[in-house]
Write a protein that holds these residues in place. Structure first.
Motif, mmCIF file in Angstrom:
data_model
loop_
_atom_site.group_PDB
_atom_site.id
_atom_site.type_symbol
_atom_site.label_atom_id
_atom_site.label_comp_id
_atom_site.label_asym_id
_atom_site.label_seq_id
_atom_site.Cartn_x
_atom_site.Cartn_y
_atom_site.Cartn_z
ATOM 1 N N ARG A 159 8.871 -4.681 22.587
ATOM 2 C CA ARG A 159 9.469 -4.029 24.502
ATOM 3 C C ARG A 159 8.928 -5.442 24.930
ATOM 4 O O ARG A 159 7.880 -6.245 25.396
ATOM 5 C CB ARG A 159 7.736 -3.180 25.303
ATOM 6 N N PHE A 160 10.120 -5.334 25.453
ATOM 7 C CA PHE A 160 10.280 -7.336 26.775
ATOM 8 C C PHE A 160 10.850 -6.640 27.971
ATOM 9 O O PHE A 160 11.835 -5.993 28.135
ATOM 10 C CB PHE A 160 11.163 -8.928 25.545
ATOM 11 N N SER A 161 10.609 -7.072 28.911
ATOM 12 C CA SER A 161 10.837 -7.612 30.320
ATOM 13 C C SER A 161 11.078 -8.476 31.740
ATOM 14 O O SER A 161 10.134 -9.323 30.903
ATOM 15 C CB SER A 161 10.416 -6.200 30.537
ATOM 16 N N ALA A 162 11.769 -8.676 32.263
ATOM 17 C CA ALA A 162 12.156 -9.802 33.278
ATOM 18 C C ALA A 162 12.318 -8.818 34.615
ATOM 19 O O ALA A 162 13.038 -8.174 34.734
ATOM 20 C CB ALA A 162 12.673 -10.144 32.397
ATOM 21 N N GLU A 163 11.120 -9.095 35.464
ATOM 22 C CA GLU A 163 11.644 -8.882 36.528
ATOM 23 C C GLU A 163 11.346 -9.561 37.904
ATOM 24 O O GLU A 163 10.209 -10.022 38.144
ATOM 25 C CB GLU A 163 10.034 -7.448 36.735
ATOM 26 N N SER A 169 8.950 -8.350 53.404
ATOM 27 C CA SER A 169 8.134 -7.950 54.260
ATOM 28 C C SER A 169 7.105 -8.333 54.355
ATOM 29 O O SER A 169 7.105 -9.186 52.996
ATOM 30 C CB SER A 169 8.166 -6.800 55.240
ATOM 31 N N LYS A 170 5.862 -8.565 54.885
ATOM 32 C CA LYS A 170 4.860 -8.731 54.036
ATOM 33 C C LYS A 170 4.145 -7.588 52.843
ATOM 34 O O LYS A 170 3.728 -8.166 51.924
ATOM 35 C CB LYS A 170 3.476 -8.781 55.211
ATOM 36 N N ARG A 171 4.789 -6.799 52.654
ATOM 37 C CA ARG A 171 4.451 -5.508 51.760
ATOM 38 C C ARG A 171 5.755 -4.950 51.208
ATOM 39 O O ARG A 171 5.283 -4.740 49.907
ATOM 40 C CB ARG A 171 3.602 -4.201 51.833
ATOM 41 N N GLY A 172 6.778 -5.311 51.864
ATOM 42 C CA GLY A 172 8.122 -4.506 51.547
ATOM 43 C C GLY A 172 8.456 -5.464 50.445
ATOM 44 O O GLY A 172 8.835 -6.749 50.917
ATOM 45 N N TYR A 173 9.746 -5.588 48.946
ATOM 46 C CA TYR A 173 10.236 -5.922 48.798
ATOM 47 C C TYR A 173 11.478 -5.706 47.944
ATOM 48 O O TYR A 173 11.330 -3.893 47.589
ATOM 49 C CB TYR A 173 9.630 -6.710 47.470
ATOM 50 N N MET A 174 12.255 -6.413 47.176
ATOM 51 C CA MET A 174 13.470 -5.832 46.071
ATOM 52 C C MET A 174 13.560 -6.343 44.788
ATOM 53 O O MET A 174 13.301 -7.707 44.687
ATOM 54 C CB MET A 174 14.898 -6.254 47.292
ATOM 55 N N PHE A 175 13.398 -5.520 44.447
ATOM 56 C CA PHE A 175 13.337 -5.943 42.901
ATOM 57 C C PHE A 175 14.399 -5.376 41.690
ATOM 58 O O PHE A 175 15.806 -4.450 42.494
ATOM 59 C CB PHE A 175 12.181 -5.246 42.414
ATOM 60 N N GLY A 176 14.492 -5.796 40.775
ATOM 61 C CA GLY A 176 15.555 -6.082 39.166
ATOM 62 C C GLY A 176 14.571 -6.472 38.016
ATOM 63 O O GLY A 176 13.862 -6.667 38.330
ATOM 64 N N LEU A 177 14.853 -5.636 37.704
ATOM 65 C CA LEU A 177 14.232 -5.392 36.434
ATOM 66 C C LEU A 177 14.915 -5.025 34.775
ATOM 67 O O LEU A 177 16.183 -4.616 34.741
ATOM 68 C CB LEU A 177 12.914 -3.646 36.403
ATOM 69 N N GLY A 178 14.855 -6.045 34.145
ATOM 70 C CA GLY A 178 15.282 -5.949 32.670
ATOM 71 C C GLY A 178 14.556 -5.566 31.995
ATOM 72 O O GLY A 178 13.590 -6.036 31.370
ATOM 73 N N GLN A 179 15.496 -4.645 30.761
ATOM 74 C CA GLN A 179 14.110 -4.022 29.665
ATOM 75 C C GLN A 179 14.415 -3.769 28.279
ATOM 76 O O GLN A 179 15.789 -3.557 28.063
ATOM 77 C CB GLN A 179 13.116 -3.197 30.108
ATOM 78 N N TYR A 180 14.052 -4.254 27.319
ATOM 79 C CA TYR A 180 14.570 -4.489 25.813
ATOM 80 C C TYR A 180 13.292 -3.659 25.472
ATOM 81 O O TYR A 180 11.929 -3.988 25.070
ATOM 82 C CB TYR A 180 15.376 -5.523 25.454
ATOM 83 N N GLU A 181 13.535 -2.776 24.554
ATOM 84 C CA GLU A 181 12.631 -2.150 23.127
ATOM 85 C C GLU A 181 13.151 -1.604 21.840
ATOM 86 O O GLU A 181 14.371 -1.254 22.702
ATOM 87 C CB GLU A 181 12.481 -0.517 24.112
ATOM 88 N N LYS A 182 11.929 -1.677 21.420
ATOM 89 C CA LYS A 182 12.891 -0.811 20.386
ATOM 90 C C LYS A 182 11.781 -0.326 19.617
ATOM 91 O O LYS A 182 10.319 -0.756 19.158
ATOM 92 C CB LYS A 182 13.245 -2.711 18.774
#
Length: 312
Positions: A159-163, A169-182
């Motif tokens: 299991r590998f991931s990058a985010e 804002s102080k608490r809010g954020y936008m994210f992207g996530l890439g993940q590989y599983e076997k």
């Protein structure tokens, strides 16, 4: 025969001393060269040839050396002043870079027991790296679980991931996530997931952080029989990091992917206790549940781990 004036000419003095003009010129030329070894050689032979002028020769060489020492001292003082003047600027620039980008990570290794599709005892290794700036953050992680029983592989999970994420804002954020599983014991030899969305910190203190994130996702799965599937899904996850005491910390990483075919539920809970310096002992419990498992596979895998973790 030379007249009386000739003898006086050979013994002309410079500044009233017994040093002829020709010898003085040779000494001055040597001093002007700045070659200390050459000056010593010229002065030595000049003293041997004109012992009556030895005092004047030594005086001239001594004056030259004092000037050299004074000049060297002035250069050293100037260099020191320059260093003192530029050091605060260099330290400020270095501090600015350090403040701009922070990084941390950990490596984990240990043993586990498991039940479900691959019961038995095996080994686990994982790593995590986090880079964080003023308004951004990149987290990458990887985990490998491997087990053999009687020379037969009974667990082979990756299991590998990058985010990356960007705060708005102080608490809010936008994210992207890439993940590989076997995990062929769950019925697939590869599964890629891409997602993005919004996240929000419910708590964000040094001793307690809780954040939620959610968004759409796209998944591509290759089954153990070669079948391929591409499907749109939704992702929701919860991350908890709480410092219980000065030596005890609890973390929880939970996520769920939901699509038209089924759902994948993943949760990893861990309890860390300090051993020595940056070395911790970790007890963790992981559960992965597939609502629509591949034929011949169980729906739920559970793994207990006892590992050593080194933070850096």
């Amino acid at each position: 025969m030379a007249g009386p004036g000739s003898e006086n000419s050979e013994k002309d003095t410079v500044s009233g001393c017994l040093l002829s003009a020709s010898v003085a010129a040779v000494i001055d030329a040597a001093l002007a060269s700045g070659d200390s070894a050459g000056i010593d050689t010229v002065a030595r032979y000049a003293r041997q040839a004109h012992p009556e002028a030895a005092t004047e020769i030594d005086r001239r060489v001594a004056v030259w050396r004092r000037k050299q020492v004074s000049a060297s001292k002035q250069d050293a003082e100037a260099e020191t002043r320059s260093t003192v003047a530029t050091k605060p600027l260099e330290e400020a620039a270095h501090s600015s870079v350090q403040a701009a980008v922070k990084w941390a990570g950990e490596g984990e290794v240990g043993a586990f027991t498991s039940s479900g599709n691959a019961p038995g005892i095996g080994f686990v290794g994982s790593a995590k790296l986090v880079l964080e700036g003023k308004n951004w953050r990149i987290e990458s992680s990887g985990r490998i679980d491997y087990q053999e029983t009687a020379n037969v592989v009974t667990r082979d999970q990756y299991r590998f991931s990058a985010e990356p994420n960007i705060k708005f804002s102080k608490r809010g954020y936008m994210f992207g996530l890439g993940q590989y599983e076997k995990d062929r014991f769950q019925g697939f030899i590869s599964r890629y997931s891409l997602s993005g969305g919004l996240g929000y910190y419910l708590f964000s203190r040094p001793d307690a952080k809780v954040n939620l994130k959610a968004g759409p996702a796209w998944r591509r799965t290759t089954g153990t029989r070669g079948e391929k599937e591409r499907i749109l899904a939704g992702l929701a996850s919860l991350d908890v990091n709480v410092k219980l005491t000065s030596a005890l910390r609890f973390t929880q990483d939970a996520s769920v992917y939901v699509d038209a075919r089924g759902s994948t539920i993943y949760t990893l809970a861990a309890l860390d206790t300090k051993l020595l310096g940056k070395l911790n002992a970790r007890f963790s419990y992981m559960v992965q549940h597939e609502t629509e498992p591949e034929p011949g596979s169980l729906a739920t895998d559970a793994t207990s781990r006892l590992t050593l973790v080194y933070g850096f």
